[in-house]
Design an enzyme around this catalytic site. Structure first.
Site, mmCIF file in Angstrom:
data_model
loop_
_atom_site.group_PDB
_atom_site.id
_atom_site.type_symbol
_atom_site.label_atom_id
_atom_site.label_comp_id
_atom_site.label_asym_id
_atom_site.label_seq_id
_atom_site.Cartn_x
_atom_site.Cartn_y
_atom_site.Cartn_z
ATOM 1 N N VAL A 20 0.889 -0.926 0.017
ATOM 2 C CA VAL A 20 -0.087 -0.257 -0.343
ATOM 3 C C VAL A 20 0.458 1.539 0.122
ATOM 4 O O VAL A 20 0.112 2.524 -0.387
ATOM 5 C CB VAL A 20 -0.625 0.172 1.143
ATOM 6 N N ARG A 38 4.616 2.362 -2.498
ATOM 7 C CA ARG A 38 4.053 3.097 -3.889
ATOM 8 C C ARG A 38 4.872 1.617 -4.223
ATOM 9 O O ARG A 38 5.958 0.955 -4.077
ATOM 10 C CB ARG A 38 5.028 3.476 -4.236
ATOM 11 N N GLU A 94 2.443 2.835 -13.171
ATOM 12 C CA GLU A 94 1.233 3.057 -13.028
ATOM 13 C C GLU A 94 0.476 4.242 -14.117
ATOM 14 O O GLU A 94 1.208 5.137 -14.176
ATOM 15 C CB GLU A 94 -0.003 4.141 -11.644
ATOM 16 N N HIS A 115 -5.214 1.239 -6.955
ATOM 17 C CA HIS A 115 -4.621 3.236 -6.082
ATOM 18 C C HIS A 115 -5.839 3.079 -5.376
ATOM 19 O O HIS A 115 -5.628 4.607 -5.243
ATOM 20 C CB HIS A 115 -3.504 3.830 -6.841
#
Lengths: 334, 334
Positions: free
Chosen positions: A249, A251, A280, A298
């Site tokens: 949780v 990066r 991402e 995310h």
């Protein structure tokens, strides 16, 4: 340019230009609530380089004092150097790795993070992903929908939380909230961080590979920086082993994602619950057919009730800046 | 027939017949470990009525003293009346609603439940489903796999746990474990049960509809019986309201499932996390396309590490019975 000089440019009676990067997910709400206060320059909606975008908008770069942003777009050296009057960057995230903090520091630019109660939200998500990976909740849900009621003979069984050794990587605000939530499940908490924390009784490991070797689950909650990039490499994953799971949780780039994909595909580790990814918004396609991974977009800080809060905090931060009272709010840098 | 008389039939030196209903999911392991002790009569694998199955197997019904079962097959009045020497029923579940307890009581048949550490496992699952429903973890996972990385603009956002009012229906072993786990998330616990519990400070509601009206989430942890069947009816769901969610780890028939499906389809409630269904193993097809529901195939007690435990407890219960020491183990009835 010194801060005092910069502030001389401000005219509070005028509608201020606000450069928006990202955009933060709060932006539609933010815009609706603050349309009378700012001229929104939506850099996120343009394919042009920033200087061309500003020319197109007929905006003098030196008129811009504030940026509102999110981690989905970089605030790079080039951006900062283009804006001589930039004084404040407000980000809706806890992390600031999308902002060139060194360059900000050189120019006396303040970086304000308004994540709201994000540490608690991210901790909720970490525990949700951990239970999901061990109990295979998402995988079972997909199977029931695809195969119908008789699926429960086709999927291997989950594993209980009681007694599981959970190694938390980064025992900051989020890590501590994760630990607090997992204790009543009967998990045994241990941790790795840059330095051993005073007044914390959980076993400390100075080397993440040793933490992995002694853990059933690793939960990654640390910030991304040059020291932590690819902290979870193949060696760490092999130390965690075939019965070990990873929850991320923090990066995406905390993990060497290529190696993670390989370990998941070849069952070198038990599974992973991932809210973040290295590139991402791209999620590696190879993960889509796998049942040992939970994929979350995310979303750990994205709650409808949290949005209102962040929106208000961002508005407050900008208002304080434009009325020259910024130093009273939390600064990450500057 | 009195217990003493029944025991006269036992010859410990002979391999005992063991009638198996269900079968419990531990059965393959149980069979492999105990093949030398019992002649397994696999009633679950036959379509015939029990008396025909026994005739086909060349087994005298009066030779059967023990049943090993799971909730997936009924031990009905007919079954019990067919077996005059039946003394003990061992079930791998915590619940016993698949067994006719009244008939067992009339015949002095002991019902032994060997759920292992199931209360904790079920509580883990309840919290996992609660986080999943509020945060939409399974739904987001499906969307990422189907639509790829850009999905997170297509799904509405989740909701944080902090401050949520969680109404626990049935504050027994499981309910207490759920409460203990949810407290560190900042949830506010309240409960309904047949009677107010002494030494429990959580607010008590004698009427479930009032609990629903004051809760953001209902977690169902009570046993199924004639009083609790369809306890969660349309009135209760409407009292819970559009922002309210239901987690069911008890039994499917605690909820009026038809009404639940209707409420979920028409967004009369926010969502549901369901580990149990009214007509298992059937799951209502109407739920498959919905994103506001998490479907789990009655898996809350199914962990690989819990299996070994339950397998050993069942073997021990039967061994104690056949060596006539049964009264020393926990009895639910008899």
């Amino acid at each position: 340019m010194a801060m005092a000089e910069k502030h001389n440019h401000i005219d509070n009676k005028e509608i201020q230009p606000l450069l928006v990067f990202g955009p933060p997910l709060i932006f539609p709400t933010f815009e609706a609530r603050n349309f009378h206060k700012y001229r929104f320059l939506k850099a996120f909606s343009s394919q042009l380089p920033l200087h061309q975008f500003l020319t197109e908008q007929n905006v003098d770069p030196s008129s811009i004092q504030a940026i509102l942003c999110s981690p989905s777009q970089q605030v790079s050296t080039d951006v900062i150097q283009l804006l001589p009057s930039l004084c404040v960057i407000v980000t809706s995230s806890a992390g600031t790795d999308h902002i060139d903090l060194v360059e900000c520091s050189h120019h006396g630019i303040q970086v304000v993070s308004v994540p709201g109660d994000q540490a608690k939200d991210v901790a909720d998500m970490a525990v949700g992903l951990l239970i999901d990976v061990l109990w295979k909740i998402s995988a079972a849900d997909r199977h029931v929908r695809k195969w119908g009621p008789s699926m429960h003979r086709n999927l291997s069984f989950g594993s209980k939380l009681k007694g599981k050794r959970v190694g938390i990587v980064g025992l900051g605000k989020i890590g501590k909230e994760v630990a607090k939530r997992l204790e009543p499940f009967g998990c045994r908490i241990m941790y790795h961080s840059r330095n051993q924390k005073p007044f914390i009784s959980y076993p400390f490991y100075s080397k993440v590979v040793e933490l992995a070797g002694n853990s059933d689950v690793l939960v990654l909650c640390c910030p991304l920086n040059e020291q932590s990039r690819h902290l979870i490499n193949r060696e760490v994953m092999l130390a965690l082993g075939k019965d070990g799971a990873i929850v991320n949780v923090g990066r995406g780039a905390l993990i060497d994602e290529k190696e993670l994909v390989r370990c998941l595909m070849e069952d070198e580790i038990r599974g992973a619950g991932l809210d973040v990814f290295e590139n991402e918004p791209n999620v590696p396609n190879e993960l889509f057919p796998l049942d040992n991974v939970v994929l979350s977009p995310h979303a750990a800080s994205l709650t409808s009730d949290g949005f209102t809060e962040v929106c208000e905090l961002a508005a407050e931060a900008l208002e304080l800046f434009f009325s020259s009272k910024l130093p009273s709010i939390r600064l990450l840098d500057g």
